[in-house]
Write a protein that holds these residues in place. Structure first.
Motif, short mmCIF file in Angstrom:
data_model
loop_
_atom_site.label_atom_id
_atom_site.label_comp_id
_atom_site.label_asym_id
_atom_site.label_seq_id
_atom_site.Cartn_x
_atom_site.Cartn_y
_atom_site.Cartn_z
N VAL A 107 0.85 -1.19 0.00
CA VAL A 107 0.00 0.00 0.00
C VAL A 107 0.88 1.24 0.00
N ASN A 108 0.66 2.12 -0.97
CA ASN A 108 1.42 3.36 -1.07
C ASN A 108 0.49 4.54 -1.30
N VAL A 109 0.98 5.71 -0.90
CA VAL A 109 0.26 6.96 -1.14
C VAL A 109 1.12 7.80 -2.09
N LEU A 110 0.53 8.22 -3.20
CA LEU A 110 1.24 9.00 -4.21
C LEU A 110 0.76 10.44 -4.19
N SER A 111 1.71 11.36 -4.10
CA SER A 111 1.37 12.79 -4.10
C SER A 111 1.03 13.22 -5.52
N CYS A 119 -5.72 -0.72 -7.57
CA CYS A 119 -5.14 -1.93 -7.00
C CYS A 119 -4.78 -2.83 -8.16
N MET A 120 -3.50 -3.06 -8.36
CA MET A 120 -3.04 -3.91 -9.45
C MET A 120 -3.26 -5.39 -9.11
N PRO A 121 -3.24 -6.25 -10.12
CA PRO A 121 -3.34 -7.69 -9.87
C PRO A 121 -2.30 -8.13 -8.84
N VAL A 127 -3.10 5.01 -3.43
CA VAL A 127 -4.12 6.05 -3.26
C VAL A 127 -3.44 7.39 -3.52
N TYR A 128 -4.08 8.25 -4.29
CA TYR A 128 -3.52 9.55 -4.63
C TYR A 128 -3.98 10.60 -3.62
N THR A 129 -3.09 11.51 -3.29
CA THR A 129 -3.43 12.53 -2.29
C THR A 129 -4.55 13.43 -2.77
N GLY A 130 -4.71 13.58 -4.08
CA GLY A 130 -5.80 14.40 -4.61
C GLY A 130 -7.15 13.87 -4.19
N LEU A 131 -7.28 12.56 -4.12
CA LEU A 131 -8.54 11.96 -3.69
C LEU A 131 -8.80 12.27 -2.21
N ILE A 132 -7.77 12.16 -1.40
CA ILE A 132 -7.91 12.42 0.04
C ILE A 132 -8.21 13.88 0.31
N ASP A 133 -7.45 14.75 -0.32
CA ASP A 133 -7.54 16.18 -0.02
C ASP A 133 -8.73 16.87 -0.67
N LYS A 134 -8.96 16.59 -1.93
CA LYS A 134 -10.04 17.27 -2.65
C LYS A 134 -11.42 16.83 -2.20
N LEU A 135 -11.55 15.55 -1.86
CA LEU A 135 -12.85 15.04 -1.43
C LEU A 135 -13.03 15.11 0.08
N GLN A 136 -11.93 15.38 0.80
CA GLN A 136 -11.99 15.40 2.27
C GLN A 136 -12.70 14.14 2.78
N VAL A 137 -12.19 12.99 2.35
CA VAL A 137 -12.86 11.73 2.63
C VAL A 137 -12.75 11.33 4.10
N SER A 138 -13.83 10.76 4.61
CA SER A 138 -13.81 10.14 5.93
C SER A 138 -13.15 8.77 5.82
N ALA A 151 -11.57 -5.02 -4.99
CA ALA A 151 -12.53 -5.90 -5.66
C ALA A 151 -12.16 -6.14 -7.11
N HIS A 152 -11.67 -5.12 -7.80
CA HIS A 152 -11.23 -5.30 -9.19
C HIS A 152 -10.13 -6.36 -9.27
N ALA A 153 -9.20 -6.31 -8.31
CA ALA A 153 -8.11 -7.29 -8.31
C ALA A 153 -8.61 -8.69 -7.97
N LEU A 154 -9.52 -8.78 -7.00
CA LEU A 154 -10.07 -10.08 -6.63
C LEU A 154 -10.79 -10.73 -7.80
N ARG A 155 -11.55 -9.95 -8.53
CA ARG A 155 -12.33 -10.47 -9.66
C ARG A 155 -11.49 -10.61 -10.94
N GLU A 156 -10.23 -10.15 -10.89
CA GLU A 156 -9.33 -10.23 -12.05
C GLU A 156 -9.94 -9.56 -13.28
N HIS A 157 -10.52 -8.39 -13.06
CA HIS A 157 -11.14 -7.68 -14.16
C HIS A 157 -10.13 -7.27 -15.23
N ALA A 158 -8.91 -6.93 -14.82
CA ALA A 158 -7.89 -6.55 -15.80
C ALA A 158 -7.57 -7.72 -16.73
N ARG A 159 -7.47 -8.90 -16.15
CA ARG A 159 -7.21 -10.11 -16.95
C ARG A 159 -8.38 -10.40 -17.88
#
Length: 275
Positions: A107-111, A119-121, A127-138, A151-159
């Motif tokens: 798990v990494n946070v990218l500025s 979430c890659m396979p 998680v991007y800081t823009g999501l945290i800061d701009k949305l002020q997420v709880s 969930a995308h990774a679990l379901r292997e949607h990319a594959r």
């Protein structure tokens, strides 16, 4: 050969080619259905190993580049918060697939100003800081985002998407060559594929990820209804006005409606986790 006979012969060749391509696909059940009942079978032409190798290479390159730019895990408090939430979510992944417990989760946070997360396979989360800061997420809303990406990774949607595109690309090329439709005809076939199959399948992937995501959040003790408030916030900051039928994502109203139904369905799991 008469024109009618030739057309019939070529059509048969196209059909035979399609059957051969489809027979090369493996029908798999990547996850258990869970309380939300995601149990659609998937057809894969690309192996999990092939995709994992490509994903690991891409991930290593991306993280190295972000580290070089000084964008990797700059805010210790944010990193601790995101990792704590992610750890609670990944602990619940065994409900959908037991092998996910053995994934090498990172798990990494990218500025970045970008409102994004992925979430890659194999379990590589960012998680991007823009999501945290701009949305002020709880924390509950952040759990909704990360749960959706897991969930995308679990379901292997990319594959699944890569497999679908490989089959479609091969089929369109074979059909265009056999029928002699030329480049313009092939392009028309590709557009038809995206409109009738490609994009709707992408939207179905998003819906599956939404439903699994709210269950993961609920089981981890996060309020699943936060997925609704999250997408209400997303709607306010999004500049994307593309109609739903041309988008790979469900429309905001359709998504919120579905999330409302499924977040209520998993409320007993949330209430149990909070005891």
């Amino acid at each position: 050969m008469k024109p009618v006979q030739r057309h019939s012969f070529l059509s048969s060749l196209v059909m035979a080619s399609a059957i051969l391509l489809l027979s090369a696909c493996e029908t798999v059940q990547t996850t258990q259905g869970g309380a939300v009942g995601v149990d659609r079978q998937q057809r894969m032409m690309i192996s999990a190993q092939e995709l994992d190798q490509a994903a690991n290479k891409q991930y290593a390159e991306l993280i190295a580049e972000e580290k070089k730019k000084g964008n990797l895990n700059r805010n210790a408090a944010q990193v601790e918060r995101v990792r704590a939430i992610s750890n609670r979510l990944t602990a619940q992944t065994g409900v959908f697939r037991q092998d996910a417990r053995r994934w090498q989760w990172e798990v990494n946070v990218l500025s970045s100003e970008e409102v994004n997360a992925w979430c890659m396979p194999g379990g590589k989360i960012a998680v991007y800081t823009g999501l945290i800061d701009k949305l002020q997420v709880s924390d509950d809303e952040l759990a909704a985002v990360i749960g959706h990406e897991i969930a995308h990774a679990l379901r292997e949607h990319a594959r699944e998407r890569a497999s679908e595109q490989r089959v479609a690309g091969s089929f369109i090329s074979i059909g265009s060559a056999l029928l002699g439709v030329g480049g313009l005809g092939q392009q028309g076939a590709e557009f038809a594929y995206m409109g009738l199959i490609g994009l709707p399948n992408s939207r179905s992937h998003e819906t599956e990820a939404d439903r699994i995501g709210v269950e993961l959040a609920a089981r981890a003790g996060y309020d699943p209804r936060a997925a609704v408030t999250l997408w209400q916030k997303m709607g306010k900051v999004s500049s994307n006005s593309t109609p739903a039928f041309l988008s790979t994502h469900p429309s905001s109203s359709a998504r919120i409606s579905d999330l409302t139904v499924y977040s209520e369905r998993v409320m007993p799991l949330y209430q149990q986790a909070r005891k």
